[in-house]
Design an enzyme around this catalytic site. Structure first.
Site, short mmCIF file in Angstrom:
data_model
loop_
_atom_site.label_atom_id
_atom_site.label_comp_id
_atom_site.label_asym_id
_atom_site.label_seq_id
_atom_site.Cartn_x
_atom_site.Cartn_y
_atom_site.Cartn_z
N HIS A 19 26.76 -20.34 72.73
CA HIS A 19 25.59 -20.56 72.07
C HIS A 19 24.73 -21.40 73.09
CE1 HIS A 19 26.09 -18.26 68.41
NE2 HIS A 19 27.51 -18.78 68.27
N ASP A 65 23.40 -19.88 75.99
CA ASP A 65 22.62 -19.12 76.73
C ASP A 65 21.19 -18.80 76.43
OD1 ASP A 65 23.21 -17.38 74.60
OD2 ASP A 65 23.88 -15.80 75.66
N GLY A 123 34.37 -9.83 68.98
CA GLY A 123 33.62 -10.94 69.82
C GLY A 123 33.91 -10.56 71.13
N LEU A 124 34.11 -9.47 71.49
CA LEU A 124 34.38 -9.11 72.98
C LEU A 124 33.12 -8.30 73.76
CD1 LEU A 124 38.23 -8.35 72.88
CD2 LEU A 124 37.07 -10.40 73.71
N SER A 125 32.30 -8.24 72.92
CA SER A 125 30.99 -7.66 73.20
C SER A 125 31.12 -6.23 73.70
CB SER A 125 30.35 -8.43 74.65
OG SER A 125 29.21 -8.98 74.26
N SER A 126 31.31 -5.17 72.86
CA SER A 126 31.80 -3.96 73.20
C SER A 126 30.26 -3.38 73.21
CB SER A 126 32.21 -3.08 72.09
OG SER A 126 31.65 -3.61 70.65
N ASP A 174 26.37 -11.92 77.56
CA ASP A 174 27.34 -10.83 77.41
C ASP A 174 27.01 -9.56 78.33
OD1 ASP A 174 27.97 -12.24 75.33
OD2 ASP A 174 27.38 -11.00 73.91
C1 GLA Z 1 26.66 -13.27 71.29
C2 GLA Z 1 25.40 -13.05 72.09
C3 GLA Z 1 25.42 -14.29 73.46
C4 GLA Z 1 25.67 -15.66 73.10
C5 GLA Z 1 27.03 -15.71 72.19
C6 GLA Z 1 27.43 -17.03 71.68
O1 GLA Z 1 27.85 -12.77 71.77
O2 GLA Z 1 25.33 -11.87 72.35
O3 GLA Z 1 24.26 -13.93 74.13
O4 GLA Z 1 24.71 -16.20 72.28
O5 GLA Z 1 26.89 -14.69 70.99
O6 GLA Z 1 27.84 -17.71 72.99
#
Ligand code: GLA
Length: 383
Positions: free
Chosen positions: A37, A39, A125-128, A174
């Site tokens: 959090h 970025d 939380g791996l940003s698929s 991400d």
């Molecule tokens: C999500 C958001 C990112 C970042 C994280 C927390 O993954 O897409 O931009 O803010 O949460 O670090």
């Protein structure tokens, strides 16, 4: 599913649906060692791409229509390339958003056929979603723009897709990680200046392990965007563009004028941005115990001050402490998903066994455990 099997499946499905083969592209999910959090607050992050990807086969179709099939969701969408053509299905809006954001920036996108699939676990939380965005942004840049859109802009195209078509006011981490990832390297990104540095990451005697709780608490009122609003309110109050420039002294000075909640949120961010720098120093010294300690501090802050953890993730964090894991914390946006753990080799098996057993006893299902392999980001897949 292995990436190899996925690739075969994509090829076969594309052939059945669209005939003539297209080209294959992929982009990766990401981890983040520390800097959560931060970025969207202009701070630092420390992510890397992983060996779990979204892969797409794509071929221009000579029309002004996009036809795309998602193997995992088993759903098909067809849409035009104008703003009013936005598809309803949320998965298709990612693809549509990428097309629109490229066009808005003066780039070219024409009709194409696509089939895609992925092995980035959803909701972990791996940003698929960033992997999906980066895969298509990279591909459409190659197919229609001679690769002329620079890599940072590709990441921004993904981020704007989240903002304008998916309702998430996310930062750049991400998409940056997914586009820029490099095998064996983490990256320290300064989210204000856009400067970044690769850090080879092959810790001797330790492993990075993800423990995915497989819970996702969807909170109705978009908590991620609310956290961001809190931070922006405090930054405004302090007369700064972002919390990057704020200090704890400044924050203490306005404590009486802002809500207790906003105070806690800003406190976390101010502390977290320093932790990223401390971790970089520790890594350069090979001091993994300090890296680990900072990870625990981050967890504490995310849980108590930023309030994006949940019971299940706090429980996994406790197990890590009790089994002597060097560092552990919730990773990504929060409200479910996984913890990232820095584990000495000789503690690894015991920790994993304990985490599985105790979590299962309490919540009725085992968490998924993945050893992190730091890999390449967006790319054309050569066969
Ligand atoms: C999500 C958001 C990112 C970042 C994280 C927390 O993954 O897409 O931009 O803010 O949460 O670090």
């Amino acid at each position: 599913m292995t990436t190899q099997e996925m690739q075969k499946n994509i090829r076969e499905t594309f052939k059945q649906r669209f005939g003539e083969p297209g080209e294959l592209f992929a982009s990766a999910g990401r981890i983040n060692l520390i800097g959560e959090h931060t970025d969207y607050n202009g701070g630092f992050v420390f992510p890397g791409a992983i060996d779990k990807v979204i892969m797409a086969e794509i071929r221009p179709n000579g029309t002004d229509k996009v036809r795309v099939f998602s193997i995992d969701i088993n759903d098909y969408a067809e849409f035009g390339l104008n703003e009013e053509d936005a598809p309803k299905a949320s998965w298709a809006r990612y693809v549509f958003g990428i097309c629109r954001e490229i066009i808005k920036r003066g780039g070219t996108v024409k009709g194409f056929d696509a089939v895609f699939a992925g092995n980035v676990p959803l909701g972990a939380g791996l940003s698929s979603s960033a992997a999906l965005e980066s895969c298509f942004a990279f591909a459409l840049n190659e197919l229609f723009n001679d690769g002329k859109i620079d890599k940072f802009e590709l990441a921004r195209i993904g981020q704007s897709t989240e903002h304008n078509y998916c309702g998430v006011n996310c930062g750049i981490m991400d998409q940056f990680a997914s586009v820029f990832g490099k095998e064996g390297n983490l990256m320290r990104l300064d989210c204000r200046s856009g400067e970044y540095e690769y850090f080879p990451f092959r810790p001797e005697g330790y492993k990075l392990v993800l423990v995915d709780s497989r819970v996702k608490h969807e909170l109705a009122d978009s908590p991620y965007n609310k956290r961001r609003e809190s931070c922006e309110r405090v930054a405004r109050k302090l007369g700064h563009e972002t919390l990057r420039d704020a200090t704890m002294e400044e924050l203490e000075a306005v404590k009486g004028d802002i809500s207790a909640e906003d105070f806690s949120r800003a406190k976390f961010v101010i502390e977290e941005k320093d932790r990223v720098l401390a971790v970089c120093d520790a890594l350069e010294r090979g001091d993994y115990e300090t890296v680990g300690r900072k990870m625990y501090e981050t967890h504490e802050g995310l849980s108590k001050d930023y309030e994006v953890s949940c019971e299940e993730l706090d429980f996994l964090n406790d197990i890590a402490r009790e089994t002597g894991v060097a560092g552990s914390r919730i990773m990504g946006g929060g409200f479910g998903g996984c913890t990232i753990n820095l584990v000495a080799d000789d503690r690894h098996d015991h920790f994993v066994a304990e985490a599985k057993q105790r979590f299962n006893e309490k919540y009725g299902h085992e968490p998924m455990v993945y050893d992190v392999v730091i890999s390449d980001g967006a790319r054309k897949v050569e066969e």
